[in-house]
Design a protein around this motif. Structure first.
Motif, short mmCIF file in Angstrom:
data_model
loop_
_atom_site.label_atom_id
_atom_site.label_comp_id
_atom_site.label_asym_id
_atom_site.label_seq_id
_atom_site.Cartn_x
_atom_site.Cartn_y
_atom_site.Cartn_z
N TYR A 160 0.86 -1.19 0.00
CA TYR A 160 0.00 0.00 0.00
C TYR A 160 0.89 1.24 0.00
N PHE A 161 0.86 1.96 -1.11
CA PHE A 161 1.71 3.12 -1.31
C PHE A 161 0.89 4.40 -1.17
N GLY A 162 1.20 5.19 -0.17
CA GLY A 162 0.57 6.50 -0.03
C GLY A 162 1.25 7.50 -0.95
N THR A 163 0.63 8.65 -1.12
CA THR A 163 1.19 9.64 -2.05
C THR A 163 1.43 11.02 -1.43
N GLU A 164 0.87 11.29 -0.27
CA GLU A 164 1.07 12.61 0.35
C GLU A 164 2.49 12.70 0.89
N ARG A 165 3.08 13.90 0.77
CA ARG A 165 4.44 14.10 1.27
C ARG A 165 4.38 15.00 2.51
N PRO A 166 5.21 14.72 3.48
CA PRO A 166 5.15 15.47 4.73
C PRO A 166 5.67 16.91 4.63
N ASP A 167 6.43 17.22 3.62
CA ASP A 167 7.05 18.55 3.53
C ASP A 167 6.20 19.56 2.77
N GLY A 168 4.97 19.20 2.46
CA GLY A 168 4.08 20.14 1.78
C GLY A 168 4.21 20.17 0.27
N ARG A 169 5.16 19.43 -0.27
CA ARG A 169 5.29 19.36 -1.72
C ARG A 169 4.10 18.63 -2.29
N PRO A 170 3.86 18.76 -3.59
CA PRO A 170 2.73 18.05 -4.21
C PRO A 170 2.85 16.54 -3.99
N ALA A 171 1.72 15.89 -3.95
CA ALA A 171 1.66 14.44 -3.76
C ALA A 171 2.39 13.73 -4.90
N VAL A 172 2.79 12.50 -4.64
CA VAL A 172 3.40 11.66 -5.68
C VAL A 172 2.35 11.47 -6.76
N GLY A 173 2.66 11.90 -7.97
CA GLY A 173 1.72 11.81 -9.07
C GLY A 173 1.75 10.44 -9.75
N GLU A 174 0.77 10.22 -10.60
CA GLU A 174 0.68 8.94 -11.30
C GLU A 174 1.93 8.69 -12.14
N ARG A 175 2.40 9.70 -12.81
CA ARG A 175 3.60 9.52 -13.65
C ARG A 175 4.81 9.11 -12.79
N GLU A 176 4.96 9.76 -11.64
CA GLU A 176 6.06 9.41 -10.74
C GLU A 176 5.91 7.97 -10.23
N PHE A 177 4.69 7.61 -9.84
CA PHE A 177 4.49 6.26 -9.33
C PHE A 177 4.75 5.22 -10.41
N MET A 178 4.25 5.47 -11.61
CA MET A 178 4.48 4.51 -12.70
C MET A 178 5.96 4.40 -13.04
N GLY A 179 6.70 5.49 -12.93
CA GLY A 179 8.15 5.43 -13.11
C GLY A 179 8.80 4.55 -12.06
N PHE A 180 8.35 4.69 -10.80
CA PHE A 180 8.85 3.84 -9.72
C PHE A 180 8.50 2.38 -9.99
N LEU A 181 7.30 2.14 -10.44
CA LEU A 181 6.86 0.78 -10.78
C LEU A 181 7.79 0.19 -11.84
N ASP A 182 8.06 0.95 -12.88
CA ASP A 182 8.92 0.47 -13.97
C ASP A 182 10.36 0.22 -13.53
N ARG A 183 10.88 1.09 -12.66
CA ARG A 183 12.29 0.99 -12.25
C ARG A 183 12.53 -0.01 -11.12
N GLU A 184 11.59 -0.09 -10.18
CA GLU A 184 11.84 -0.87 -8.96
C GLU A 184 11.02 -2.16 -8.85
N ILE A 185 9.72 -2.08 -9.13
CA ILE A 185 8.86 -3.23 -8.85
C ILE A 185 8.88 -4.24 -9.99
N THR A 186 8.70 -3.77 -11.22
CA THR A 186 8.65 -4.69 -12.36
C THR A 186 9.92 -5.52 -12.51
N PRO A 187 11.13 -4.94 -12.38
CA PRO A 187 12.32 -5.79 -12.47
C PRO A 187 12.40 -6.85 -11.36
N ALA A 188 11.84 -6.56 -10.20
CA ALA A 188 11.88 -7.50 -9.09
C ALA A 188 10.81 -8.60 -9.23
N PHE A 189 9.73 -8.29 -9.96
CA PHE A 189 8.63 -9.24 -10.17
C PHE A 189 8.21 -9.21 -11.64
#
Length: 144
Positions: A44-73
């Protein structure tokens, strides 16, 4: 006097067929051992950031998915959009867009795959300044 036995014979045949089929149907319903033992991990991945910056957007999350999760699975996974909430340190309820990732892998690989999952969790927490990434595990049977 004449008797019409067509209905009785037809009904008898129908009852005989149903009688023969019911045990097979009940047996099939009770036989649930389909598939092999698998581990199901949900992240379960949340998207709000504690420092007031904009939330993790879909594009950022999908980039993380492509770089970190997909290679592992690389065998596959499921991503679902969500809306989560949790109580922050100050007691306020925080509501946020979230992502749920469902991973299935053979039970016999649970230890090694569990290490991959932990690397993914740490990477997301560090990259997007998250307090945590939720994780749940269940033993299931699966067939592909």
């Amino acid at each position: 006097m004449t008797f019409d036995t067509r209905g009785k014979v037809g009904g008898g045949v129908l009852l005989a067929l149903l009688g023969a089929g019911i045990p097979a149907l009940v047996g099939a319903a009770l036989h649930t051992d389909v598939g092999e033992p698998y581990q199901e991990t949900r992240l379960y991945f949340g998207t709000e950031r504690p420092d007031g910056r904009p939330a993790v957007g879909e594009r950022e999350f999908m980039g993380f998915l492509d770089r970190e999760i997909t290679p592992a699975f690389p065998e596959g996974l499921t991503v679902q959009d969500g809306h989560g909430q949790w109580r922050g340190r100050n007691g306020a309820i925080v509501r946020e867009v979230s992502y749920e990732v469902v991973l299935l892998y053979p039970e016999k690989e649970a230890d090694e795959r569990g290490m991959r999952v932990e690397r993914i969790r740490r990477a997301y927490e560090e990259r997007f300044q998250q307090d945590s990434v939720g994780r749940s595990d269940d033993q299931v049977t699966a067939e592909f």
